[in-house]
Design an enzyme around this catalytic site. Structure first.
Site: not given
Length: 414
Positions: A385, A389
């Protein structure tokens, strides 16, 4: 009488130490020239260490699981000749196969000298037995420390445990005829299992995972796969879902190259790779390994399938090379028919994405007017992450879904 010291060989690639994963001898055992006396592991390569001389083992460096520095004393052997030192293998000649034999130079002849006593007492011995034998002993309430091993180097075999049960007192029974199980067992993480544990800790401690699950209708692809398998050449392997997924990955990556990347945490540098080297998580008798299908972007369906089969066979037989077990840019994890409904795959550090394949099951799907049976499969995929995204992760997986649900798109160039 004399003494020969065998040192830990230099297996190359800047490795400073290796892990002891197996002893084939113990102090007091006679050895012959070229007899394998130990096995050590570094990265994912296991190196067997042979004796350069005939003699008797008088000292071992440590226990299974210990890390021994390169060029440090590993074994001391008492010989009928002079004292000497077996030199470690130079890094320029380091072995590259998954399981290889380290060639150690013989000591130069010297005048006979008195035998040198061991520098330290050998470590306390633990019962030597395979995991299956340990489980059998535990299930039958047998303390392996009381069992005499008849295998090589005193290894305890299943037959030894069975004989111990027959000759010794049977485990006490409770009401109902079941044996009480009071034994406990401590198992030290060694070898490949230890490497796996270290890698998992590294990945989960450094990478903030986001896992995205998408449902895929595999009906059309399964029909195509059955047709292609029915018409395949004798030289072609049987197609599974994975070669189709590999080709779908290649096409999806061409649109989102940021997913085919590695991230250097320490330097803060993302490297996007033009080549698509797909790691295929593979279960082997020794544990989980990840052989790599290189340049999947340049391979067709049948080529992907053949290379995947070749690498899986090499990994399971322990003959895969270091190059075949490293360098992936993205990984596929699949448990086949055991794949469950949803999983949370752990990213293969330093990659930024892993695609998890769950099992295919026939489920009722609403087509707008009625429920119809369709072959459905979930993709459970994890992303770093810090780099990917949630929107991009979802877009990537949904593109793969489109390609799998309309498999003709996989074969369209451009």
């Amino acid at each position: 009488m004399g003494e020969v010291i065998i040192k830990m060989p230099d297996v190359g690639e800047g490795v400073a130490e290796a892990e002891l994963v197996e002893w084939h001898v113990k102090p007091g055992d006679p050895v012959r020239e070229d007899m394998v006396i130990a096995a050590v592991m570094t990265d994912k390569a296991t190196v067997e260490i042979p004796s350069p001389v005939d003699g008797t083992v008088i000292w071992l460096a440590g226990e299974i699981g210990d890390l021994i520095a390169v060029k440090a004393p590993l074994v001391r052997i008492e010989t009928a000749g002079g004292a000497g030192e077996a030199q470690p293998l130079p890094s320029s000649q380091a072995p590259t196969a998954e399981v290889v034999k380290a060639e150690i130079a013989r000591p130069a002849p010297a005048a006979p000298v008195a035998a040198t006593p061991a520098a330290a007492a050998p470590p306390a011995e633990k019962p030597l037995a395979a995991p299956s034998v340990r489980l059998f002993a535990m299930e039958n309430g047998v303390d392996l420390r009381q069992v005499h091993g008849s295998g090589p180097a005193g290894r305890i075999l299943r037959e030894d445990v069975e004989q111990f049960i027959v000759q010794g007192a049977a485990p006490a029974l409770v009401k109902g005829g079941s044996a009480k199980k009071t034994a406990t067992e401590e198992i030290k993480l060694t070898g490949l299992r230890r490497r796996i544990a270290e890698k998992m800790v590294l990945s989960t401690s450094r990478i903030p995972h986001i896992t995205y699950v998408e449902e895929v209708d595999m009906t059309a692809l399964e029909e195509l796969r059955a047709t292609m398998n029915g018409d395949r050449r004798e030289s072609h392997p049987k197609l599974t879902v994975l070669p189709f997924l590999m080709r779908a990955l290649v096409k999806a990556i061409s649109e989102q190259p940021e997913v085919n990347a590695t991230f250097d945490d320490d330097a803060g540098i993302i490297t996007r790779h033009g080549a698509v080297h797909i790691g295929i998580a593979t279960q082997t008798p020794a544990g989980l390994t990840v052989p790599v299908v290189r340049h999947a972007e340049a391979r067709g369906i049948w080529d992907c399938a053949a290379e995947m089969v070749r690498l899986a066979d090499a990994a399971r037989s322990g003959t895969a090379t270091r190059d075949e077990l490293s360098g992936s840019t993205i990984t596929i994890s699949s448990l086949g028919a055991l794949g469950g409904i949803v999983s949370t795959p752990v990213i293969n550090h330093p990659e930024v994405a892993i695609i998890g394949v769950n099992k295919i099951a026939t489920r009722p799907v609403w087509d707008g007017t009625q429920f119809v049976p369709r072959k459905m499969m979930n993709l459970s995929s994890s992303f770093d992450h810090r780099i990917i995204d949630g929107w991009d992760a979802a877009t990537f997986v949904q593109r793969i879904r489109t390609l799998l649900e309309t498999p003709a798109l996989i074969f369209i160039e451009g």
